[in-house]
Design a protein around this motif. Structure first.
Motif, PDB file in Angstrom:
ATOM      1  N   UNK A  86     -54.641  51.715  -6.551  1.00 25.91           N
ATOM      2  CA  UNK A  86     -53.697  52.073  -7.606  1.00 25.91           C
ATOM      3  C   UNK A  86     -53.279  50.808  -8.347  1.00 25.91           C
ATOM      4  N   UNK A  87     -53.616  50.711  -9.621  1.00 26.85           N
ATOM      5  CA  UNK A  87     -53.497  49.451 -10.346  1.00 26.85           C
ATOM      6  C   UNK A  87     -52.106  49.123 -10.875  1.00 26.85           C
ATOM      7  N   UNK A  88     -51.974  47.876 -11.329  1.00 31.55           N
ATOM      8  CA  UNK A  88     -50.730  47.402 -11.940  1.00 31.55           C
ATOM      9  C   UNK A  88     -50.691  47.889 -13.381  1.00 31.55           C
ATOM     10  N   UNK A  89     -49.589  48.500 -13.784  1.00 33.26           N
ATOM     11  CA  UNK A  89     -49.510  49.034 -15.153  1.00 33.26           C
ATOM     12  C   UNK A  89     -48.737  48.116 -16.096  1.00 33.26           C
ATOM     13  N   UNK A  90     -47.850  47.276 -15.547  1.00 39.33           N
ATOM     14  CA  UNK A  90     -47.074  46.377 -16.414  1.00 39.33           C
ATOM     15  C   UNK A  90     -47.906  45.159 -16.806  1.00 39.33           C
ATOM     16  N   UNK A  91     -47.582  44.568 -17.957  1.00 50.55           N
ATOM     17  CA  UNK A  91     -48.267  43.357 -18.422  1.00 50.55           C
ATOM     18  C   UNK A  91     -47.444  42.132 -18.046  1.00 50.55           C
ATOM     19  N   UNK A  92     -48.094  41.129 -17.482  1.00 49.16           N
ATOM     20  CA  UNK A  92     -47.395  39.926 -17.028  1.00 49.16           C
ATOM     21  C   UNK A  92     -46.676  39.227 -18.180  1.00 49.16           C
ATOM     22  N   UNK A 117     -44.624  32.106  -1.036  1.00 46.73           N
ATOM     23  CA  UNK A 117     -45.697  33.083  -1.289  1.00 46.73           C
ATOM     24  C   UNK A 117     -45.403  33.870  -2.563  1.00 46.73           C
ATOM     25  N   UNK A 118     -44.114  34.118  -2.815  1.00 44.23           N
ATOM     26  CA  UNK A 118     -43.725  34.795  -4.053  1.00 44.23           C
ATOM     27  C   UNK A 118     -44.047  33.945  -5.270  1.00 44.23           C
ATOM     28  N   UNK A 119     -43.781  32.630  -5.161  1.00 42.63           N
ATOM     29  CA  UNK A 119     -44.103  31.719  -6.270  1.00 42.63           C
ATOM     30  C   UNK A 119     -45.609  31.730  -6.513  1.00 42.63           C
ATOM     31  N   UNK A 120     -46.380  31.715  -5.422  1.00 42.53           N
ATOM     32  CA  UNK A 120     -47.846  31.737  -5.530  1.00 42.53           C
ATOM     33  C   UNK A 120     -48.336  32.993  -6.273  1.00 42.53           C
ATOM     34  N   UNK A 121     -47.818  34.154  -5.880  1.00 45.36           N
ATOM     35  CA  UNK A 121     -48.205  35.414  -6.535  1.00 45.36           C
ATOM     36  C   UNK A 121     -47.807  35.374  -8.010  1.00 45.36           C
ATOM     37  N   UNK A 122     -46.571  34.944  -8.265  1.00 43.43           N
ATOM     38  CA  UNK A 122     -46.052  34.919  -9.638  1.00 43.43           C
ATOM     39  C   UNK A 122     -46.874  33.994 -10.522  1.00 43.43           C
ATOM     40  N   UNK A 123     -47.276  32.865  -9.964  1.00 44.39           N
ATOM     41  CA  UNK A 123     -47.939  31.843 -10.766  1.00 44.39           C
ATOM     42  C   UNK A 123     -49.379  32.225 -11.094  1.00 44.39           C
ATOM     43  N   UNK A 124     -50.123  32.679 -10.095  1.00 41.51           N
ATOM     44  CA  UNK A 124     -51.567  32.825 -10.293  1.00 41.51           C
ATOM     45  C   UNK A 124     -52.023  34.208 -10.765  1.00 41.51           C
ATOM     46  N   UNK A 125     -51.248  35.250 -10.479  1.00 38.70           N
ATOM     47  CA  UNK A 125     -51.703  36.616 -10.752  1.00 38.70           C
ATOM     48  C   UNK A 125     -51.917  36.898 -12.238  1.00 38.70           C
ATOM     49  N   UNK A 126     -52.637  37.993 -12.510  1.00 40.53           N
ATOM     50  CA  UNK A 126     -52.834  38.413 -13.902  1.00 40.53           C
ATOM     51  C   UNK A 126     -52.695  39.937 -13.999  1.00 40.53           C
ATOM     52  N   UNK A 175     -53.926  42.143 -11.200  1.00 40.26           N
ATOM     53  CA  UNK A 175     -53.319  42.110  -9.864  1.00 40.26           C
ATOM     54  C   UNK A 175     -53.030  40.689  -9.424  1.00 40.26           C
ATOM     55  N   UNK A 176     -53.027  40.462  -8.117  1.00 42.30           N
ATOM     56  CA  UNK A 176     -52.721  39.121  -7.618  1.00 42.30           C
ATOM     57  C   UNK A 176     -54.014  38.309  -7.528  1.00 42.30           C
ATOM     58  N   UNK A 177     -53.866  36.986  -7.436  1.00 46.88           N
ATOM     59  CA  UNK A 177     -55.019  36.099  -7.225  1.00 46.88           C
ATOM     60  C   UNK A 177     -54.677  35.181  -6.061  1.00 46.88           C
ATOM     61  N   UNK A 178     -55.432  35.304  -4.982  1.00 44.82           N
ATOM     62  CA  UNK A 178     -55.127  34.511  -3.792  1.00 44.82           C
ATOM     63  C   UNK A 178     -55.908  33.203  -3.785  1.00 44.82           C
ATOM     64  N   UNK A 179     -55.220  32.069  -3.622  1.00 48.83           N
ATOM     65  CA  UNK A 179     -55.954  30.817  -3.407  1.00 48.83           C
ATOM     66  C   UNK A 179     -56.809  30.958  -2.139  1.00 48.83           C
ATOM     67  N   UNK A 180     -58.039  30.472  -2.175  1.00 49.43           N
ATOM     68  CA  UNK A 180     -58.999  30.724  -1.076  1.00 49.43           C
ATOM     69  C   UNK A 180     -58.508  30.355   0.321  1.00 49.43           C
ATOM     70  N   UNK A 181     -57.695  29.291   0.455  1.00 49.05           N
ATOM     71  CA  UNK A 181     -57.293  28.871   1.801  1.00 49.05           C
ATOM     72  C   UNK A 181     -56.239  29.769   2.442  1.00 49.05           C
ATOM     73  N   UNK A 182     -55.653  30.676   1.690  1.00 52.16           N
ATOM     74  CA  UNK A 182     -54.694  31.616   2.288  1.00 52.16           C
ATOM     75  C   UNK A 182     -55.172  33.066   2.154  1.00 52.16           C
ATOM     76  N   UNK A 183     -56.394  33.256   1.665  1.00 54.70           N
ATOM     77  CA  UNK A 183     -56.918  34.614   1.467  1.00 54.70           C
ATOM     78  C   UNK A 183     -57.508  35.158   2.758  1.00 54.70           C
TER      79      UNK A 183
END
Lengths: 488, 488
Positions: A11-17, A274-283, A286-294
């Motif tokens: 179920x996708x994200x409907x809001x625009x960042x 982790x919230x800062x990470x989600x907020x910063x990288x996502x589009x 959805x979210x974008x996980x840095x590889x070392x924590x994915x």
């Protein structure tokens, strides 16, 4: 192979960042199945992907602490009320946010117990018995636990939680010099973890007296700006001086046989990061996980129809097995969904690399590899896949970090006048960076008139204060360069 | 090199283990600086050595869970009161022991929050939203956290604590068959951890209905006998059947499109096991740590005088550095204490291997190596030390385990009559092993007349019940072989 149960709901994200950051953020962090709300407002369930990210941060930080000689301990969840009252500033800072245990079973307790909002007081009571001589010092302890601060009327997942997970480092030294020398070591560890695991930059600096930790002599922090323009405080380090040592009688016999009070520090990194990470990288996908924590670094999507299903899956399975020796891999061989549906679902969950493989690819001895962060796709020969994926994962982390760094730089606005300051805080958001005279009056004006605060005084800017006037009063000589921002 | 701050205080244990086990135990666990009391009765501080042991158990168990496909999560510390009330047996079991949060800051909460005594209810509320289809199953989650049960009027460190650390595994399956198959896998993991990390044997079996977990359909446990003769329950596994699934509406669409309730299990190992380890292996000199959970595995004590100090320390430091690549090593070069004082202090702390090195040893290219568990000493050539220490550490774990196993066997007394049963429970302590008809009446008689209970029904004994009479009523045919003991 990981992520055995990490099946996407899709179920996708409907809001625009860019249009509604707050709505986008909460949708992204929940729908990606990173964390979930629970029946207790402000207290989250960390789902496997979210907890894996935290465990990755925890393990990496812990290894660096251990190299430094810091040892892990565990102290009680409960703190007697009288302990919190021992350090005047400390109790003032925390009492309004404390969750109180008053009863056990049907019995009322004689003394209320605080659910730990932080552990200085319960730990230092023990430290006062454990520290006797200079030989016992330094004593550098740390614990990983959860703390409760009932402070947000409107909690936001990870960024404004009432219960959060963190480390709390508590160290004791014989001299002020040794205690002070620890600051850059610990901040260096946090900066390294932010960069290498969460792909996050931040502004390192000293807090003002009015913003420092309740009970500390000085607080140093790493500060972030979120895409919405608000600031969030990251990891911090507190120089406690002898304040707690005097309140809790942490004394030692020095080399000359004299009783002295010890010097202490505390420091922390929390799941807010982790919230800062989600907020910063996502589009918007959805979210974008840095590889070392994915939890899943590579998802393999086989492309097949009824005729070639078995053949394609056979090759895909072999490929998954091969890659699993070096990466955290998930093969999505669910027949119920189309490849397109799976693409969207795994993009939502933020898996950094996707590998598609179908009949035509197999014939050409290749696969299609795409990056979650940029969306770029390339054909890669099967035998080159392990090397290419290793390279890509590294590149993705660096690329996310540099994008975030560029954003941080673009969000930092140099201001020379009150009008400029007011404009930045009112319109752009982000950091307004300017000179400050150091007076409490000017600092208070920022709060009352702009609803903003001094986040910190960046270490690497302090040589630029000389010869400037305060941006707030425009009268006094400047003593510090400060970042000013509204809190997220 | 580890144990940087692990400096011994050296105050020895004065009680004798054989004469006064309880007094010996509390002195040993506190004076060894493994754990300490805090101002909150029943809630401990885990000092570096104690927490290291727990982290070792945790990491090893976690790795085996992960191999099995079990994933870590984190759920809130707080549970709304109405959740605890949802499963009838569960609430009856836990309510009397719950610590209740009633206020936050100065405000009274609308609904009381329980500090988690166990997490079934808060987790399963989320599970009911996360489980939709047979494709979501199995869902095998675990969390490492602390729980609070205010149940002991007279707490004992680790063995009877009001807050303890544990894992709680919570798994969801589509079929009873799959759920049941998990039992032996998990019990197998716990048995392996007990043996390889804590050097502990135990009796594996099923609990009676009256002793099972509040809310479970069946409980399986690993049971210990302590040197004092009392029993302690170790790790356990609960088959919940569909009980919680029905209370919390955990349903899924099966392959045929029918809605079905899921089947669940829960399982746990706790820090109580560290108490059993201390109780089992320690002696009148202090505690004895199995090598795989010892923060310091090898302590090096240099033997020197004013004339040869520098020379001896130089060799000792080189040796410590060399050994540190393979073992957790501490070089005790404290000038303030004599070698004899250091021997006692490190024996108290339970370090498995001691290496002494002095001028004469250096000349002969050797060191003196002693075992903490047996006290035996041998000269070992310096170049053979790494290999010999590796061998010794393995041997010490095996030797501790076999000693504990012999004790367990010697503490298990076969009884055929009520008089024999009464005698064992009244005099020897340990397990009285006998036949039971399965009636609640006979089980109740054990409690009321002997103040003892059925610890469990050992798996490997059940074929011996046939043809025997119940040892309690001596009338009915026996259905089970049971172990009966007084709780520690």
């Amino acid at each position: 192979m990981s992520g055995k149960n990490e099946k996407p709901s899709g179920e996708g994200v409907t809001a625009k960042k860019a249009e509604n950051f707050s709505e986008w953020y909460t949708q992204a962090v929940i729908k990606s199945e990173f964390v979930d709300y629970t029946a207790v407002s402000g207290c989250l369930a960390f789902r496997p992907s979210g907890y894996f990210a935290w465990e990755s941060v925890q393990k990496a930080t812990d290894a660096l602490f251990r190299e430094e000689g810091i040892m892990n301990v565990y102290f009680p969840l409960f703190i007697p009320e009288k302990f919190l009252n021992k350090e005047k500033e400390h109790v003032k800072g925390f009492n309004p946010e404390v969750a109180w245990v008053t009863h056990t079973g049907d019995s009322k307790l004689d003394e209320r117990l605080a659910v730990r909002p932080t552990s200085e007081t319960i730990m230092y009571d023990s430290f006062s018995r454990w520290v006797r001589s200079w030989r016992d010092l330094p004593m550098r302890y740390n614990q990983w636990n959860s703390v409760v601060r009932w402070e947000f009327a409107h909690p936001t997942p990870l960024l404004r939680s009432r219960e959060f997970l963190w480390n709390e480092g508590h160290t004791v030294f014989a001299t002020k010099q040794e205690a002070d020398a620890e600051r850059d070591v610990i901040l260096g560890i946090y900066i390294k973890i932010l960069k290498e695991y969460l792909a996050l930059p931040g502004v390192v600096g000293k807090k003002t007296d009015s913003e420092k930790f309740a009970g500390a002599e000085a607080t140093y922090s790493i500060e972030h700006i979120l895409p919405g323009g608000g600031s969030v405080q990251g990891p911090d380090f507190h120089s406690d001086g002898q304040r707690f040592a005097k309140a809790f009688e942490i004394k030692f016999l020095d080399k000359n046989g004299k009783m002295e009070y010890a010097y202490q520090n505390t420091f922390a990194i929390s799941t807010r990061e982790l919230g800062v990470m989600i907020a910063m990288h996502g589009d918007d996908k959805g979210i974008i996980l840095p590889p070392n924590v994915a939890m899943t670094q590579v998802v393999i999507i086989p492309i097949y129809n009824n005729d070639n299903r078995d053949e394609v899956l056979k090759v895909a399975r072999k490929l998954a097995e091969k890659l699993a020796s070096a990466f955290r891999v998930y093969l999505d061989d669910n027949d119920a969904y189309s490849p397109g549906w799976k693409f969207h679902a795994w993009e939502l969950k933020g898996v950094p690399v996707r590998v598609e493989i179908g009949e035509r690819d197999i014939k050409a001895d290749k696969a299609v590899v795409s990056r979650r962060d940029t969306g770029t796709k390339h054909d890669i020969k099967l035998k080159e896949l392990p090397e290419e994926i290793a390279r890509l994962l590294k590149e993705i982390n660096e690329s996310l970090y540099h994008k975030a760094l560029k954003f941080l730089e673009a969000s930092t606005h140099h201001v020379s006048t009150w009008a400029e300051l007011k404009k930045v805080i009112g319109e752009n958001g982000g950091f307004a960076q300017g000179a400050w005279c150091g007076s409490a009056k000017c600092e208070a004006k920022i709060k009352s008139e702009l609803k903003a605060k001094i986040t910190n005084m960046p270490f690497d800017m302090q040589d630029r204060a000389e010869g400037r006037k305060c941006v707030i009063c425009s009268e006094n000589d400047a003593r510090y360069i400060v970042n000013i921002a509204k809190s997220y």
